[in-house]
Design a protein around this motif. Structure first.
Motif, PDB file in Angstrom:
ATOM      1  N   SER A 160       0.848  -1.194   0.000  1.00  0.00           N
ATOM      2  CA  SER A 160       0.000   0.000   0.000  1.00  0.00           C
ATOM      3  C   SER A 160       0.879   1.238   0.000  1.00  0.00           C
ATOM      4  O   SER A 160       2.090   1.147   0.221  1.00  0.00           O
ATOM      5  CB  SER A 160      -0.896   0.018   1.234  1.00  0.00           C
ATOM      6  N   ALA A 213      -2.120   7.942   1.323  1.00  0.00           N
ATOM      7  CA  ALA A 213      -3.324   8.363   0.607  1.00  0.00           C
ATOM      8  C   ALA A 213      -2.896   9.147  -0.640  1.00  0.00           C
ATOM      9  O   ALA A 213      -2.058  10.038  -0.562  1.00  0.00           O
ATOM     10  CB  ALA A 213      -4.184   9.233   1.513  1.00  0.00           C
ATOM     11  N   THR A 247      -7.407   5.089  -3.412  1.00  0.00           N
ATOM     12  CA  THR A 247      -7.257   5.400  -1.978  1.00  0.00           C
ATOM     13  C   THR A 247      -8.510   5.003  -1.214  1.00  0.00           C
ATOM     14  O   THR A 247      -9.636   5.263  -1.682  1.00  0.00           O
ATOM     15  CB  THR A 247      -6.983   6.902  -1.789  1.00  0.00           C
ATOM     16  N   SER A 256      -3.464   3.807   0.047  1.00  0.00           N
ATOM     17  CA  SER A 256      -3.763   3.674  -1.383  1.00  0.00           C
ATOM     18  C   SER A 256      -3.200   2.368  -1.930  1.00  0.00           C
ATOM     19  O   SER A 256      -2.241   1.808  -1.388  1.00  0.00           O
ATOM     20  CB  SER A 256      -3.202   4.873  -2.151  1.00  0.00           C
TER      21      SER A 256
END
Ligand code: PLP
Length: 375
Positions: A288, A291, A297, A315
């Motif tokens: 990940s 954001a 996201t 995200s």
């Protein structure tokens, strides 16, 4: 079992990663002759105490139940510190503990004779009044109004008979430079009595197994107390023992939209990773980004009805969908020792990944674990 077959949510502790930390700690022990014990408050996964006991000298506890766990499952040196001991527990504590550390001279006067009669060591926790962490008052035992440790102004040299050691614990996730600063304060305030002691305990909060930790400076601090005062030095890290050695695996249950994409997971920040809200911090999540960093996201939230049960915004390369598994990192410490069944949440299973890469579910929890704590 294979990773994909594990029930979720589950905590996985990786023996190889744990052992990597233990070897670093053992190196400090071997080079300095200090003793290192596990602070069970951070990590009490007793299934792994035999492994931990191969590298460390024992365990420390914050009260009877942890002390008993260390006694039963590790069976090595057993220490305890409590802000105050209960009269109905002190006999059992004295029986199973080797070092009993008191938080005040009134507690020393009340219980010292019992401890000495059993041939165990009496210690006093001191407060060197040296705050080295900023912005974390709930983790600062030197903060104004702290209930921890005897300050210089309340120290009682007239009551030192039978007391063999001093203990301080002032750090939290800190490096050796802050330990050095703290030792200066300890010497300045309590120096005259250090050479009357047999041992000193530097407490926990030493992030020794973190990549940028200054181990040579730690060893210099240990040697300084050994050489100058002839003291045996104890360290009692919790975090550092199992830092980055565990994971929390969770499954996406649903996704929805409210001005942003939201994913509901079969875990909970407040129940399964309470330090995320309490510390607070953003746990690392495999595959990940921050954001907005990757194309999709999501706000990741838990299954409880608490509006703030949010792990954070992350995200991903692909949209999340029901059934996807996510793996949070650094979830061995202050996780399973602090989790709750609030709102009827099930507790995550506890899994060991052994050195051959196999997964073993060592404990699963169910409805009874929720019900049995209520009446
Ligand atoms: C919490 C605590 C520790 C362990 O602290 P970590 O930050 O997990 O290393 C050690 N000693 C005492 C007295 C503690 O309260």
């Amino acid at each position: 079992m294979r990773l994909e077959e594990l029930p979720t949510p589950c905590y996985i502790v990786d023996e190889e990663l744990l052992e990597k930390n233990l070897k670093i700690l053992n190196g400090v022990r071997e080079r300095t002759g200090c003793k290192i014990i596990l602070a069970q408050k951070a990590f009490s996964m007793f299934k792994l105490y035999p492994l931990i006991g191969q590298y460390l000298n024992g365990a420390t506890a914050s009260g009877l139940y942890e002390a008993r766990l260390g006694y039963e499952e590790m069976g090595k040196e057993n220490h305890v510190f409590s802000p105050a001991y209960r009269e109905d527990e002190i006999d059992e504590i004295v029986e199973i503990c080797d070092h009993i550390i008191f938080n005040s001279f009134s507690q020393v006067e009340k219980f010292k004779d019992k401890v000495l009669k059993a041939g165990k060591k009496v210690g006093v926790r001191i407060n060197p009044e040296c705050s080295t962490q900023v912005g974390h008052a709930i983790y600062d035992p030197c903060a104004p109004g702290s209930r921890f440790g005897v300050k210089q102004e309340h120290f009682r040299p007239d009551l030192l008979e039978g007391i063999s050691g001093l203990h301080f614990h002032t750090l939290c996730q800190q490096n050796a430079d802050d330990l050095e600063t703290t030792l200066n304060a300890v010497e300045e305030k309590f120096g005259p009595w250090l050479s009357e002691m047999e041992w000193i305990n530097f407490g926990g909060g030493h992030h020794i197994t973190r990549e940028d930790y200054d181990i040579p400076l730690l060893e210099k601090c240990i040697k300084r107390m050994q050489d100058k005062y002839g003291l045996e030095v104890y360290l009692e890290p919790g975090e550092a023992v199992a830092l980055n050695a565990g994971f929390l695996v969770t499954t996406v249950l649903d996704t929805l939209e409210n001005g942003m994409e939201i994913a509901i997971l079969d875990t909970s920040a407040t129940c399964h990773m309470p330090d995320v809200l309490e510390m607070p911090y953003r746990p690392p999540l495999q595959e990940s980004g921050e954001a907005g960093e990757k194309p999709f996201t999501y706000r990741l939230g838990g299954q409880t009805c608490l509006a703030g049960d949010i792990i954070g915004d992350y995200s991903f390369d692909q949209p999340l969908k029901s059934g996807d598994r996510l793996v949070f990192e650094d979830m061995a410490i202050y996780s399973m020792v602090k989790n709750t069944t609030f709102n009827g949440m099930a507790l995550p299973a506890i899994v060991v990944k052994d050195k051959s890469g196999d997964y073993e579910v060592v404990h699963e929890f169910g409805y009874q674990d929720f019900k049995m704590r209520l009446a």
